[in-house]
Each structure stands twice: as C-alpha cells, then as structure tokens.
Scaffold this active site. Sequence first.
Site, PDB file in Angstrom:
ATOM      1  N   THR A 215       0.815  -1.218   0.000  1.00 47.45           N
ATOM      2  CA  THR A 215       0.000   0.000   0.000  1.00 47.45           C
ATOM      3  C   THR A 215       0.849   1.269   0.000  1.00 47.45           C
ATOM      4  O   THR A 215       1.994   1.267   0.495  1.00 47.45           O
ATOM      5  CB  THR A 215      -0.897   0.019   1.263  1.00 47.45           C
ATOM      6  OG1 THR A 215      -1.474   1.315   1.431  1.00 47.45           O
ATOM      7  CG2 THR A 215      -0.107  -0.285   2.532  1.00 47.45           C
TER       8      THR A 215
ATOM      9  N   TYR B   2      -1.355  -0.034  10.419  1.00 48.25           N
ATOM     10  CA  TYR B   2      -1.692  -0.716   9.159  1.00 48.25           C
ATOM     11  C   TYR B   2      -0.517  -0.651   8.172  1.00 48.25           C
ATOM     12  O   TYR B   2      -0.048  -1.675   7.677  1.00 48.25           O
ATOM     13  CB  TYR B   2      -2.958  -0.099   8.532  1.00 48.25           C
ATOM     14  CG  TYR B   2      -3.153  -0.507   7.100  1.00 48.25           C
ATOM     15  CD1 TYR B   2      -3.353  -1.842   6.768  1.00 48.25           C
ATOM     16  CD2 TYR B   2      -3.109   0.419   6.056  1.00 48.25           C
ATOM     17  CE1 TYR B   2      -3.498  -2.239   5.446  1.00 48.25           C
ATOM     18  CE2 TYR B   2      -3.260   0.041   4.740  1.00 48.25           C
ATOM     19  CZ  TYR B   2      -3.454  -1.293   4.443  1.00 48.25           C
ATOM     20  OH  TYR B   2      -3.589  -1.681   3.133  1.00 48.25           O
TER      21      TYR B   2
HETATM   22  N1  UFG Z   1     -13.257  10.897   3.526  1.00 48.97           N
HETATM   23  C1  UFG Z   1     -14.239  11.814   3.832  1.00 48.97           C
HETATM   24  N2  UFG Z   1     -15.420  11.344   4.311  1.00 48.97           N
HETATM   25  C2  UFG Z   1     -15.670  10.023   4.518  1.00 48.97           C
HETATM   26  C3  UFG Z   1     -14.657   9.088   4.190  1.00 48.97           C
HETATM   27  C4  UFG Z   1     -13.467   9.561   3.697  1.00 48.97           C
HETATM   28  O1  UFG Z   1     -14.063  13.030   3.683  1.00 48.97           O
HETATM   29  O2  UFG Z   1     -16.765   9.678   4.980  1.00 48.97           O
HETATM   30  C5  UFG Z   1     -11.992  11.383   2.958  1.00 48.97           C
HETATM   31  C6  UFG Z   1     -10.773  10.940   3.761  1.00 48.97           C
HETATM   32  O3  UFG Z   1     -10.540  11.852   4.799  1.00 48.97           O
HETATM   33  C7  UFG Z   1      -9.707  10.928   2.684  1.00 48.97           C
HETATM   34  C8  UFG Z   1     -10.470  10.554   1.408  1.00 48.97           C
HETATM   35  O4  UFG Z   1     -11.828  10.806   1.683  1.00 48.97           O
HETATM   36  O5  UFG Z   1      -9.178  12.194   2.535  1.00 48.97           O
HETATM   37  C9  UFG Z   1     -10.305   9.086   1.030  1.00 48.97           C
HETATM   38  O6  UFG Z   1     -10.597   8.313   2.175  1.00 48.97           O
HETATM   39  P1  UFG Z   1     -10.753   6.725   2.153  1.00 48.97           P
HETATM   40  O7  UFG Z   1     -11.050   6.307   3.548  1.00 48.97           O
HETATM   41  O8  UFG Z   1     -11.693   6.334   1.072  1.00 48.97           O
HETATM   42  O9  UFG Z   1      -9.328   6.233   1.698  1.00 48.97           O
HETATM   43  P2  UFG Z   1      -7.904   6.540   2.354  1.00 48.97           P
HETATM   44  O10 UFG Z   1      -7.185   7.439   1.403  1.00 48.97           O
HETATM   45  O11 UFG Z   1      -7.972   6.992   3.745  1.00 48.97           O
HETATM   46  O12 UFG Z   1      -7.367   5.078   2.460  1.00 48.97           O
HETATM   47  C10 UFG Z   1      -6.781   4.424   1.405  1.00 48.97           C
HETATM   48  C11 UFG Z   1      -6.914   2.923   1.591  1.00 48.97           C
HETATM   49  C12 UFG Z   1      -6.149   2.474   2.802  1.00 48.97           C
HETATM   50  C13 UFG Z   1      -4.741   2.976   2.706  1.00 48.97           C
HETATM   51  C14 UFG Z   1      -4.723   4.472   2.561  1.00 48.97           C
HETATM   52  C15 UFG Z   1      -3.362   5.039   2.419  1.00 48.97           C
HETATM   53  O13 UFG Z   1      -8.261   2.580   1.719  1.00 48.97           O
HETATM   54  O14 UFG Z   1      -6.167   1.069   2.861  1.00 48.97           O
HETATM   55  O15 UFG Z   1      -5.442   4.806   1.390  1.00 48.97           O
HETATM   56  O16 UFG Z   1      -3.326   6.316   2.956  1.00 48.97           O
HETATM   57  F1  UFG Z   1      -4.069   2.680   3.822  1.00 48.97           F
END
Ligand code: UFG
Length: 324
Positions: free
Chosen positions: A115, A139
């Site tokens: 990741t 993670y």
């Molecule tokens: N977000 C919101 N509202 C929500 C959910 C998410 O604003 O209800 C934002 C988060 O703050 C982030 C973006 O949308 O800025 C994307 O969030 P996700 O949770 O969809 O994905 P992430 O980027 O946090 O996570 C992904 C993978 C993880 C990995 C990570 C690396 O799902 O497994 O990238 O940073 F670890």
Amino acid sequence: MILIVGGAGYIGSHANKLLTQKGFETVVYDNLSRGHRDFVKWGDFCEGDLLNMQQIRSCFESYRVEAVMHFSAFCLVEESVQQPEKYYLNNVMGTLNLLQIMREFGVKHFIFSSTCATYGFPEKIPISEDHPQLPINPYGQTKLIIEQVLKDYDRAYGLKYINLRYFNAAGADPEGEIGERHHPETHLLPLVISAAMGLKPEIKIFGTDYPTRDGTCIRDYIHVIDLADAHIQALQYLVNQNQSDSFNLGNGTGHSVREVIETVRKIGKRDFKVVETGRREGDPPVLISSSRKAMETLKWKPQYEDLETIIETAWNWHKKRLSL
Ligand code: UFG
C-alpha cells in the site's frame, strides 16, 4: 493453480474473475471474516484462516499451488491505531504462516498487496517507489514489515515476490457481478454513493482546510480491474524474469473529496446532504502515485483513467445490488 488468499474480498475477487477469464486455474483461501462467500464465483474455495497452520497446509495438500497472490489483510487505518494487535496478528503473523507453508511446499512466487500507506506523509508528489517508507499507522507498518520479510526470504530461500503498492482502489466489475462491499464501510466512494442512494442521511467531508485546490484531501483513485490486471502482469513478470521487485499502482492523477462528491451527484442525478467536519487523524493532504515503473517494467496500462468512468462502474454495481 494460483492460490488467491483473500479472494472473497473486494480486490481479490476481481483478480479471481480476471485470472479465470484469462484461462488461469484458481483456488481462493479466505476465512470470510471480511470477505463474502458469494464473491467466490470462480475457481475452487478453501475456507480457512491464516492463523491456523493446519488449514493452510490442508489447502496446499489439496491443490498444486504454483503461485500465491495475497490480498488478505485488515486495511482500515483508524481501526489499526485503536486495535494494533489485531493488525499485527492478522497481517504479519498470518502472512508469516502462509510463507512458511509455501516454503514447505516449495512454492516460490508471491504477489503481495502492499500500500501507499507504507510511505507515510509524502515528501514529494508524485510518489515513486524510491520514496522513503515511514508509515504513520500500524496498518502501513504491518505492510512494510512484510515487505522487509520478503526481502530477507528472497535472499535466504530464493522466494521471488512482487510488492504492489496500491493507491485508492475504486470502482467495480463493469459486468456488475462483484463490487465494493465492506462491513463496516469507511471508504469515501461507497459512502458517497450510499448517501446519494438515500441509504445514509449525509456524507461528511473530513477537513476543508487542507492546502489543496479546494481545501479537501486529494487521492489517486485506481480502478479495481486495473489493479487486478497488474497482478496478472506481475505474475507473468515473476514467471519470466524470476526477479523480485516493488511497484506503485495508481493513475497518476489526483481528485479531491469534493470532486468525488460532485461526480457522484452528476452520475446519480440526485442531491444529498454534505456536512463539512474536521480532519480525520492521519490523513495526508495529497497522495498521488507515479506508476511509471509498473508501466515500463510490467507493461501495465490502466484502462479506467477517468474518474467519471470509475465511479460509474461503482454506481452501477450498487444500483444492481440494491434492486436484487
Ligand atoms: N473521507 C471523507 N469522508 C468520509 C470518508 C473519507 O471526507 O466519509 C476522505 C478521507 O478523509 C480521505 C479521502 O476521503 O481524505 C479518502 O478516504 P478513504 O477512507 O476512502 O481512503 P484513504 O485514502 O484513507 O485510504 C486508502 C486505503 C487504505 C490505505 C490508505 C493510504 O483505503 O487502505 O489509502 O493512505 F491505507
């Protein structure tokens, strides 16, 4: 025979479908803790846990496994901060068990779902594979530990592996057979779609004061079928070159949270409530991949480059699922 560990999950099930379409024989190994039995529509199935050596061994006894693709992991950043033991046991110990059984059976090819979370806060954008790996949550740490283990196992035991460092997986099978279904769901796109379909009262934006073009976080969304395809290219590379390596997988373009919300609004032609809230802990402002290495070395080329097309496949899958 390709063993797909975690093949009942989101990305593993798409890889299983694509492998089968390309003529590979597959067997899925999954404990169904986060995966779904009805996602195992192709190949054979061994129900088992990675913390149970006898269950893994019995699967290897039943099938002539030539290579392993390992998708099975807990992958929620926030949960990993609150319950690190769960992550170290499942993601690290479970993988060590799998590698031990592979050694027992002389299986030497391994494709590992890593990741972009192994990089931590980016020092420069786009992120290439030589960026320092300094994870900021358990993670990312568990994935980096396995990358390190693999390096040592290659040197000592001749295990050849490919680490595929995914950016933000998104979208669904364009034929609508499988898609993104997590319990609990924490990912942006399925939550926005749920809000647009009226299944959730609202979507929350976590942070509007980031130093980005519209104040919200920017991510590199990569279609799940493109990720699946990279696994097949990686497998071919391992078979032909017998050489270990690591590759980033992303589209190389960033989209903000607001842009994702607006695109869902446009595709769904529905209005829904958006609530602006504070930042979620541990979110880097921008994550964009340089996937040049995968394109040049693996000859991988993402087919779904445009956010609208990616979201459309996700929308169609959710729509189909709900009308069942
Ligand atoms: N977000 C919101 N509202 C929500 C959910 C998410 O604003 O209800 C934002 C988060 O703050 C982030 C973006 O949308 O800025 C994307 O969030 P996700 O949770 O969809 O994905 P992430 O980027 O946090 O996570 C992904 C993978 C993880 C990995 C990570 C690396 O799902 O497994 O990238 O940073 F670890």
